[in-house]
Design a protein around this motif. Structure first.
Motif, PDB file in Angstrom:
ATOM      1  N   ILE A  37       0.850  -1.204   0.000  1.00 30.35           N
ATOM      2  CA  ILE A  37       0.000   0.000   0.000  1.00 30.35           C
ATOM      3  C   ILE A  37       0.879   1.246   0.000  1.00 30.35           C
ATOM      4  O   ILE A  37       0.635   2.191  -0.756  1.00 30.35           O
ATOM      5  N   LEU A  38       1.921   1.249   0.843  1.00 28.77           N
ATOM      6  CA  LEU A  38       2.815   2.402   0.931  1.00 28.77           C
ATOM      7  C   LEU A  38       3.615   2.594  -0.354  1.00 28.77           C
ATOM      8  O   LEU A  38       3.822   3.734  -0.798  1.00 28.77           O
ATOM      9  N   ILE A  39       4.058   1.493  -0.947  1.00 26.55           N
ATOM     10  CA  ILE A  39       4.793   1.589  -2.215  1.00 26.55           C
ATOM     11  C   ILE A  39       3.904   2.187  -3.299  1.00 26.55           C
ATOM     12  O   ILE A  39       4.321   3.069  -4.055  1.00 26.55           O
ATOM     13  N   GLN A  40       2.651   1.722  -3.351  1.00 29.62           N
ATOM     14  CA  GLN A  40       1.741   2.244  -4.364  1.00 29.62           C
ATOM     15  C   GLN A  40       1.430   3.715  -4.117  1.00 29.62           C
ATOM     16  O   GLN A  40       1.306   4.495  -5.067  1.00 29.62           O
ATOM     17  N   LEU A  43       4.266   5.705  -5.455  1.00 29.31           N
ATOM     18  CA  LEU A  43       4.212   5.761  -6.917  1.00 29.31           C
ATOM     19  C   LEU A  43       3.097   6.688  -7.396  1.00 29.31           C
ATOM     20  O   LEU A  43       3.223   7.337  -8.439  1.00 29.31           O
ATOM     21  N   TYR A  44       2.006   6.770  -6.644  1.00 27.80           N
ATOM     22  CA  TYR A  44       0.960   7.748  -6.943  1.00 27.80           C
ATOM     23  C   TYR A  44       1.521   9.166  -6.845  1.00 27.80           C
ATOM     24  O   TYR A  44       1.218  10.035  -7.673  1.00 27.80           O
ATOM     25  N   THR A  45       2.339   9.392  -5.816  1.00 30.96           N
ATOM     26  CA  THR A  45       2.976  10.700  -5.663  1.00 30.96           C
ATOM     27  C   THR A  45       3.838  11.014  -6.876  1.00 30.96           C
ATOM     28  O   THR A  45       3.811  12.125  -7.407  1.00 30.96           O
ATOM     29  N   ILE A 153      -6.919   3.889  -1.357  1.00 33.00           N
ATOM     30  CA  ILE A 153      -6.131   4.370  -0.216  1.00 33.00           C
ATOM     31  C   ILE A 153      -4.782   4.952  -0.638  1.00 33.00           C
ATOM     32  O   ILE A 153      -4.394   6.025  -0.148  1.00 33.00           O
ATOM     33  N   PRO A 154      -4.032   4.304  -1.553  1.00 29.77           N
ATOM     34  CA  PRO A 154      -2.754   4.911  -1.971  1.00 29.77           C
ATOM     35  C   PRO A 154      -2.910   6.306  -2.574  1.00 29.77           C
ATOM     36  O   PRO A 154      -2.058   7.175  -2.347  1.00 29.77           O
ATOM     37  N   THR A 159      -2.082  12.216  -1.641  1.00 26.96           N
ATOM     38  CA  THR A 159      -2.503  13.622  -1.499  1.00 26.96           C
ATOM     39  C   THR A 159      -1.943  14.211  -0.216  1.00 26.96           C
ATOM     40  O   THR A 159      -1.537  15.376  -0.182  1.00 26.96           O
ATOM     41  N   PHE A 160      -1.924  13.408   0.868  1.00 27.76           N
ATOM     42  CA  PHE A 160      -1.333  13.880   2.115  1.00 27.76           C
ATOM     43  C   PHE A 160       0.165  14.116   1.960  1.00 27.76           C
ATOM     44  O   PHE A 160       0.701  15.105   2.453  1.00 27.76           O
TER      45      PHE A 160
END
Length: 222
Positions: A37-40, A43-45, A153-154, A159-160
């Motif tokens: 989840i954190l990796i994704q 990558l979204y960022t 969620i990712p 966004t945060f």
């Protein structure tokens, strides 16, 4: 080089998303579940940072290709309007830290109040509708928990991350003399942390000083 970097980000984003959906078991007790989840989210960022570079025209020399990659990145992120984002981002660079800055919260320095104001400026009903349609279409192949964990969620976490390191920390009040004329501070020199935290956008004063420097070259200006 800018196109190559953008394609790498897009491939990693899509590749890890598909890997997570097909091969990662949604196990709430597994640390690897949360790691993906954190990796994704990271990558979204990167996906949004790619769109951001497109807004500054630094992804491709061809204006058409540059804008195509920008549109693609914002659409994949969460059906965001690239044209709206670009227009408001230009305002942010022209009027940073003022009431004319769409990314700034002049009435509150509170993180969550500011984040809400920030999101309110960019989230539209059309975007929510398109996300809902896409979610229900994807339910044909994937479960709700898979889509929520690896797709929804990712994006929210990203966004945060983008807001905290790219807007709140650099532009929060009080504004000191060394933040002028961009009303922007910068993080201490640490290239590894700068990359992990937000693709070098903690070096934010430097970005405002040279907005046409692509993210992957920004560390050189520190």
């Amino acid at each position: 080089m800018g196109v190559f970097v953008a394609i790498v980000i897009l491939i990693f984003w899509l590749g890890h998303l598909l890997y997570s959906l097909f091969f990662v078991e949604p196990d709430l007790l597994s640390p690897f579940f949360y790691l993906h989840i954190l990796i994704q989210a990271y990558l979204y960022t990167g996906l949004f940072i790619t769109a951001h570079d497109s807004m500054h025209g630094t992804v491709a020399k061809s204006r058409r290709l540059n804008n195509f990659i920008g549109h693609l990145s914002t659409t994949l992120f969460a059906f965001l309007s690239y044209n709206v984002l670009r227009k408001k981002h230009y305002q942010h660079h022209r009027f940073p830290g003022t009431e004319k800055d769409p990314d700034f919260s002049p009435r509150s320095n509170n993180f969550f109040v500011w984040w809400f104001v920030f999101m309110k400026n960019y989230v539209t009903w059309w975007q929510i509708l398109l996300m809902a349609i896409a979610f229900n279409v994807l339910l044909i192949w994937f479960s709700e928990i898979q889509l929520i964990a690896f797709w929804v969620i990712p994006a929210i976490l990203a966004t945060f991350q983008l807001f905290f390191f790219g807007t709140y920390l650099p532009h929060r009040r009080p504004h000191s003399r060394d933040m002028e004329p961009h009303k922007s501070r910068t993080q201490r020199k640490n290239h590894l942390w700068a990359m992990l935290s937000c693709y070098f956008f903690g070096y934010h004063h430097e970005h405002h000083e040279s907005p046409t420097t692509p993210w992957w070259q920004l560390y050189k200006s520190k």
